[in-house]
Design an enzyme around this catalytic site. Structure first.
Site, short mmCIF file in Angstrom:
data_model
loop_
_atom_site.label_atom_id
_atom_site.label_comp_id
_atom_site.label_asym_id
_atom_site.label_seq_id
_atom_site.Cartn_x
_atom_site.Cartn_y
_atom_site.Cartn_z
N HIS A 1 42.75 29.94 51.43
CA HIS A 1 42.16 31.27 51.38
C HIS A 1 42.80 32.18 52.42
O HIS A 1 42.92 31.81 53.58
CB HIS A 1 40.66 31.16 51.60
CG HIS A 1 39.92 32.43 51.37
ND1 HIS A 1 38.83 32.77 52.10
CD2 HIS A 1 40.12 33.43 50.47
CE1 HIS A 1 38.37 33.94 51.68
NE2 HIS A 1 39.14 34.35 50.69
N ASP B 1 62.15 42.50 46.26
CA ASP B 1 63.39 42.90 45.59
C ASP B 1 64.56 42.28 46.33
O ASP B 1 64.38 41.54 47.31
CB ASP B 1 63.49 44.42 45.52
CG ASP B 1 63.46 45.12 46.88
OD1 ASP B 1 63.86 44.51 47.91
OD2 ASP B 1 63.05 46.29 46.93
N HIS C 1 56.12 51.24 54.75
CA HIS C 1 57.11 50.20 54.50
C HIS C 1 57.45 49.39 55.75
O HIS C 1 57.64 48.18 55.68
CB HIS C 1 58.37 50.81 53.89
CG HIS C 1 59.36 49.80 53.41
ND1 HIS C 1 59.06 48.86 52.45
CD2 HIS C 1 60.65 49.58 53.74
CE1 HIS C 1 60.12 48.10 52.23
NE2 HIS C 1 61.11 48.52 53.00
N TYR D 1 61.46 49.51 46.82
CA TYR D 1 60.07 49.22 47.18
C TYR D 1 59.37 48.28 46.20
O TYR D 1 58.14 48.22 46.16
CB TYR D 1 59.27 50.50 47.39
CG TYR D 1 59.86 51.37 48.45
CD1 TYR D 1 59.70 51.06 49.80
CD2 TYR D 1 60.62 52.48 48.12
CE1 TYR D 1 60.27 51.83 50.80
CE2 TYR D 1 61.19 53.27 49.12
CZ TYR D 1 61.02 52.93 50.44
OH TYR D 1 61.59 53.70 51.42
N ALA D 2 60.12 47.53 45.40
CA ALA D 2 59.53 46.55 44.49
C ALA D 2 59.23 45.28 45.28
O ALA D 2 59.93 44.28 45.19
CB ALA D 2 60.47 46.27 43.32
N ASN D 3 58.19 45.38 46.09
CA ASN D 3 57.78 44.30 46.99
C ASN D 3 56.26 44.24 46.98
O ASN D 3 55.59 45.27 46.89
CB ASN D 3 58.25 44.58 48.43
CG ASN D 3 59.73 44.85 48.51
OD1 ASN D 3 60.53 44.00 48.19
ND2 ASN D 3 60.09 46.05 48.95
#
Length: 139
Positions: free
Chosen positions: A20, A28, A106, A128-130
């Protein structure tokens, strides 16, 4: 042979070890990966696998209670932001849960990745594909 969608042994093992509130990052091709954090590099070439394919597969295996994304994605890559929201909405509907969405800048996001149990690097080239997935509990 494992039966199921997620057949990557390293990712499957990383998820099995999570408790948990543990965190797993999917990124990316350009996100810096901190020293000391397990890197699971699934990138083959530009765009393969995509961030979205990887996210969709991992959320089938991992119960999530929160996602963390960089707020810059809304403006810089709005189509990717919308795809993430669709996936989260489908997880919520399928599992009858509510997933918290946290947005940070970011730089803070990159700092938070130091606490991830592992980082899965994709072939994605979209800025920013994170995402950080925070583990929930199955009961």
């Amino acid at each position: 042979m494992k039966k199921g969608t997620l057949i990557n042994a390293d990712i499957s093992y990383a998820i099995a070890k999570m408790g948990h509130n543990d965190m797993l990052t999917i990124c990316d091709s350009g996100l810096p990966i901190p020293r000391g954090v397990q890197r699971i590099d699934v990138a083959i070439k530009k765009g393969v696998p995509t961030f979205i394919e990887t996210l969709e597969t991992i959320v089938e295996e991992l119960r999530i209670e929160e996602i963390i994304i960089a707020r810059e994605i809304r403006e810089i890559s709005p189509h990717m932001f919308q795809e993430i929201l669709k996936i989260i909405e489908s997880v919520e509907a399928a599992e009858n849960i509510k997933v918290r969405i946290t947005e940070v800048d970011h730089e803070e996001f990159k700092s938070m990745t130091k606490e991830s149990s592992c980082i899965v690097r994709t072939g994605e080239y979209t800025p920013y594909a994170n995402i950080i997935l925070k583990s929930g509990v199955v009961f």
